[in-house]
Design a protein around this motif. Sequence first.
Motif, short mmCIF file in Angstrom:
data_model
loop_
_atom_site.label_atom_id
_atom_site.label_comp_id
_atom_site.label_asym_id
_atom_site.label_seq_id
_atom_site.Cartn_x
_atom_site.Cartn_y
_atom_site.Cartn_z
N THR A 4 0.86 -1.26 0.05
CA THR A 4 -0.02 0.14 0.06
C THR A 4 0.83 1.27 -0.04
N TYR A 5 1.95 1.35 0.54
CA TYR A 5 3.06 2.40 0.85
C TYR A 5 3.12 2.54 -0.53
N THR A 399 4.52 -12.78 -0.88
CA THR A 399 3.87 -14.08 -0.81
C THR A 399 2.87 -14.25 0.36
N ASP A 400 2.12 -15.38 0.35
CA ASP A 400 1.16 -15.57 1.57
C ASP A 400 1.93 -15.75 2.80
N MET A 401 3.16 -16.22 2.61
CA MET A 401 4.10 -16.50 3.65
C MET A 401 4.84 -15.17 4.26
N THR A 402 5.13 -14.28 3.44
CA THR A 402 5.73 -13.07 3.93
C THR A 402 4.58 -12.12 4.59
N ALA A 403 3.42 -12.42 4.02
CA ALA A 403 2.31 -11.71 4.62
C ALA A 403 2.06 -11.81 6.07
N LEU A 408 5.26 -3.95 11.02
CA LEU A 408 6.30 -3.04 10.78
C LEU A 408 7.54 -3.80 10.74
N THR A 409 7.79 -5.06 10.67
CA THR A 409 8.91 -5.89 10.24
C THR A 409 9.05 -6.02 8.77
N ARG A 410 7.63 -6.26 8.32
CA ARG A 410 7.57 -6.28 6.67
C ARG A 410 7.91 -4.98 6.08
N GLN A 411 7.31 -3.99 6.53
CA GLN A 411 7.66 -2.65 5.82
C GLN A 411 9.27 -2.44 5.91
N VAL A 412 10.13 -2.76 7.09
CA VAL A 412 11.63 -2.40 7.00
C VAL A 412 12.12 -3.51 5.88
N ALA A 413 11.55 -4.87 5.92
CA ALA A 413 12.01 -5.72 4.93
C ALA A 413 11.97 -5.36 3.52
N SER A 417 16.02 -2.84 0.42
CA SER A 417 16.52 -3.24 -0.97
C SER A 417 16.98 -1.76 -1.69
N SER A 418 17.80 -1.93 -2.66
CA SER A 418 18.00 -0.63 -3.40
C SER A 418 16.83 -0.30 -4.00
N LEU A 419 16.04 -1.19 -4.29
CA LEU A 419 14.72 -0.92 -5.26
C LEU A 419 13.44 -0.57 -4.17
N GLN A 420 13.86 -0.51 -2.95
CA GLN A 420 13.04 -0.07 -1.76
C GLN A 420 11.61 -0.85 -1.68
N GLN A 421 11.55 -2.02 -2.11
CA GLN A 421 10.33 -2.70 -2.18
C GLN A 421 10.57 -4.49 -2.20
#
Length: 458
Positions: A4-5, A399-403, A408-413, A417-421
Amino acid sequence: MADTYLELVNTPLPGRIARALGLPRPAVLRRYTPGEVLAPRPVLVAGAGAGADALADVLLGWDIEVRRHVLPGEKLSAAIVVLDRASSPTDLTGPLLELGQAVKLLVPGGRVVALFRSAADTTDPAEAAARQGVDGAIRSVAHELRGGATGNGIVLRGTATTTDPTTLGALRFLLSGKSAYVDGQFLEVTAVSADGVVDLAATTGAEGEGIPDQPLAGRTAVVTGAARGIGAKIAEVLARDGARVIAVDVPAAGEQLAAVANRVGGTALQLDITAPDAAARILEHVRGRYGALDVVVHNAGITRDKLLANMDAARWDSVIAVNIASQLRMNEQFLASPVFSESGRIISLASTSGIAGNRGQTNYAASKAGVIGMVRAQAAAFDGGARTINAVAPGFIETDMTAKIPPLTRQVARRLSSLQQGGLPVDVAEAIAFLASDAAAGINGQVVRVCGQNLVGA
């Protein structure tokens, strides 16, 4: 799961707010669409020498506008720097400084690609310094790019040249939308016999001309763990590229597996890959329906995370059994069978956890590092032949696993990366489809990270 961000900061008002606050502003990546134009704007070919001249001529034959020097203010689809003749670090100055001017002119989703020789192929200290210097420079450039642009390299091994079919196949992949989440990576290529790969030098890159729409037409591919997520997307992309797909997964996932097989026009095979007869059942299935097995994608994998201090034998052994022991056993049987093609491709799913490690994943990291070791060792046995084995190491993929990761941890992850996503399952699938094709015939024993350059210093 949608980011969403990312969606918000690519709309006018939230984008301006993010800019004012100095927040990350990830770009929407340029991903492959059928019939895409490889380079709608001019492409810079920087560097001097016969290799650069020859490559520029090939790109002109692909119906691409080529520039040999930066023209102020002219937007570029890509910047290619050819340093195959670099023999001293001082040889890097001119081409890389020109590249620095070119990156300012890249369109969103632009590409930077360096072609240079391997430091491992020389014993001359100055020559090795120059070649390794390119590696460090391009990794750094990749960190600096914005707007969804990526920076990667093609490392020429042995007698490979800038216009060998395998070099051009790698270049085409890196220039295309298929490499959207491949960033800061280096593909090592070797020369192969002319009949082992489509001769891209003799074709044009204009839409629909010369380049096969279905580079895997007539091939039979097995994909394990194909019922959902990345595995299902791999099956879809291989089928899109013309392969006949056998989708494999455990009986408990039978309904989802059948849906995937129906969607791609393939067949479903329910089995447990840890069973001793798993490979035999796959080979029998292939023999009865298609005759030969051309591509094996070892995608199936599980996680059973715990800190090592709290790890029990059941968690450890189950991960090792699925993620690496099954591959070793199946590969041994595939390679011993006349059903497996003499030009067969094996592609295994590794992980950035197997490269850098990850807290609470000692078992998973051991298994995925084991995949990398297996691939490199088997590649030596394939050397000089038509078969190849490679690995793809995903980073943070949506993926469903990373969801299920805490928000907060998900947003940081995502933003590391260099592509920021995060990447998408299709990004992993595109890399696998490339490695399965003739265009990758000169790539063997490689680990291609599909991670948006999310490892510090790598």
